[in-house]
Enzyme design. Structure first.
Site, short mmCIF file in Angstrom:
data_model
loop_
_atom_site.label_atom_id
_atom_site.label_comp_id
_atom_site.label_asym_id
_atom_site.label_seq_id
_atom_site.Cartn_x
_atom_site.Cartn_y
_atom_site.Cartn_z
N GLY A 54 0.87 -1.17 0.00
CA GLY A 54 0.00 0.00 0.00
C GLY A 54 0.90 1.21 0.00
O GLY A 54 1.87 1.25 -0.74
N GLU A 55 0.61 2.16 0.84
CA GLU A 55 1.47 3.33 0.98
C GLU A 55 2.04 3.30 2.38
O GLU A 55 1.30 3.39 3.36
CB GLU A 55 0.63 4.59 0.72
CG GLU A 55 1.43 5.76 0.24
CD GLU A 55 2.29 5.45 -0.98
OE1 GLU A 55 1.78 4.88 -1.95
OE2 GLU A 55 3.51 5.77 -0.94
N SER A 56 3.34 3.16 2.47
CA SER A 56 3.95 2.95 3.79
C SER A 56 3.71 4.12 4.75
O SER A 56 3.58 3.91 5.95
CB SER A 56 5.45 2.67 3.64
OG SER A 56 6.05 3.63 2.82
N CYS A 86 6.12 -5.56 0.59
CA CYS A 86 6.24 -4.25 -0.06
C CYS A 86 6.16 -3.11 0.96
O CYS A 86 7.07 -2.97 1.77
CB CYS A 86 5.20 -4.13 -1.17
SG CYS A 86 5.68 -2.93 -2.40
N ILE A 140 5.85 -3.80 -7.56
CA ILE A 140 5.07 -2.60 -7.88
C ILE A 140 5.62 -1.44 -7.04
O ILE A 140 5.48 -1.44 -5.82
CB ILE A 140 3.58 -2.81 -7.58
CG1 ILE A 140 3.04 -4.02 -8.35
CG2 ILE A 140 2.78 -1.55 -7.90
CD1 ILE A 140 1.64 -4.45 -7.94
N ARG A 141 6.24 -0.49 -7.71
CA ARG A 141 6.90 0.62 -6.98
C ARG A 141 7.62 0.07 -5.75
O ARG A 141 7.42 0.53 -4.63
CB ARG A 141 5.88 1.71 -6.60
CG ARG A 141 5.33 2.46 -7.80
CD ARG A 141 4.41 3.59 -7.39
NE ARG A 141 3.33 3.13 -6.54
CZ ARG A 141 3.10 3.52 -5.31
NH1 ARG A 141 3.88 4.42 -4.76
NH2 ARG A 141 2.09 3.05 -4.63
N HIS A 174 5.11 -8.84 -4.26
CA HIS A 174 3.74 -9.13 -3.80
C HIS A 174 3.37 -10.60 -4.03
O HIS A 174 2.76 -10.92 -5.05
CB HIS A 174 2.74 -8.26 -4.57
CG HIS A 174 2.81 -6.81 -4.22
ND1 HIS A 174 2.03 -6.25 -3.25
CD2 HIS A 174 3.57 -5.83 -4.72
CE1 HIS A 174 2.31 -4.96 -3.15
NE2 HIS A 174 3.24 -4.67 -4.04
N GLU A 176 1.08 -12.22 -2.84
CA GLU A 176 -0.38 -12.39 -2.83
C GLU A 176 -1.00 -12.15 -4.21
O GLU A 176 -2.16 -12.45 -4.42
CB GLU A 176 -1.02 -11.47 -1.78
CG GLU A 176 -1.12 -10.00 -2.15
CD GLU A 176 0.19 -9.22 -2.00
OE1 GLU A 176 1.24 -9.87 -1.77
OE2 GLU A 176 0.16 -8.00 -2.14
#
Ligand SMILES: NC(=O)CC[C@H](N)C(=O)O
Length: 196
Positions: A54-56, A86, A140-141, A174, A176
């Site tokens: 997500g966004e850390s 991530c 992803i990023r 990721h 998942e």
């Protein structure tokens, strides 16, 4: 037997982790009950824990603001497994970015967006220590571990992208987002505190 798995649900791929856990458990005939963790009081009942991407910055704020952080700390102190992916890896590590209040559970300095903008997302077949065949890893990023004081399980271009320390496995990718349950199995179900 049946296990209770918590998935930190403040942000990120919650249902994907739940499905991955179901796939991982099926291979062992292990019933896994997934609980979403949005506030304090859930983690103490969990045998396993996933901290998704997500966004850390957002995840760290909510984890600390909701009183979940000390419960996660206690979870791993009791030897129970945690899979941090991530942004979850960033939060679990010891940070290199002031905007993220990390948990410092992993002796690993994690650099955010380490693979740069030009390769925001990519997929690669990754050799991971402990897995017989390469793992289809989706980035992803993605962050990378730039200074690991813990065991490195996988690297991309000399950067560490999967690490392990005690009951914690952290991945920059990721697991998942693929159908392959081996990483969830390795990190969670094959952990010494869990006997499927
Ligand atoms: N897919 C992800 O979790 C990306 C992490 C994000 N780039 C961060 O720094 O928080």
């Amino acid at each position: 037997m049946s296990l209770v798995a918590g998935v930190l649900a403040v942000q990120g791929n919650v249902s994907e982790h739940a499905q991955a856990l179901a796939r991982a458990g099926a291979a062992y005939d292990t019933g896994i009950e997934v609980r979403e963790v949005r506030s304090s009081g859930v983690v103490p009942d969990c045998d396993l824990l996933c901290m998704p991407g997500g966004e850390s910055t957002t995840i760290s704020r909510l984890v600390h603001g909701e009183g979940i952080a000390p419960e996660i700390r206690e979870h791993v102190e009791r030897g129970k497994p945690l899979l941090a992916t991530c942004a979850g890896l960033i939060v679990a590590g010891r940070g290199s970015d002031d905007r993220v209040e990390t948990l410092g559970l992993l002796d690993a300095e994690v650099e955010r967006n380490a693979f740069g903008r030009q390769v925001d997302s990519f997929e690669t077949n990754l050799d991971v220590a402990g897995l017989d065949e390469p793992f289809p890893a989706v980035f992803i990023r993605a962050p990378a571990v730039v200074d690991a004081g813990c065991e490195v399980l996988a690297t991309v271009d000399d950067r560490s992208v999967a690490v392990r320390q005690g009951p914690i496995v952290g991945t920059a990718f990721h697991p998942e987002l693929t159908d392959d349950p081996r990483l969830h199995r390795l990190a969670l179900l094959e952990s010494p505190s869990v006997t499927p």
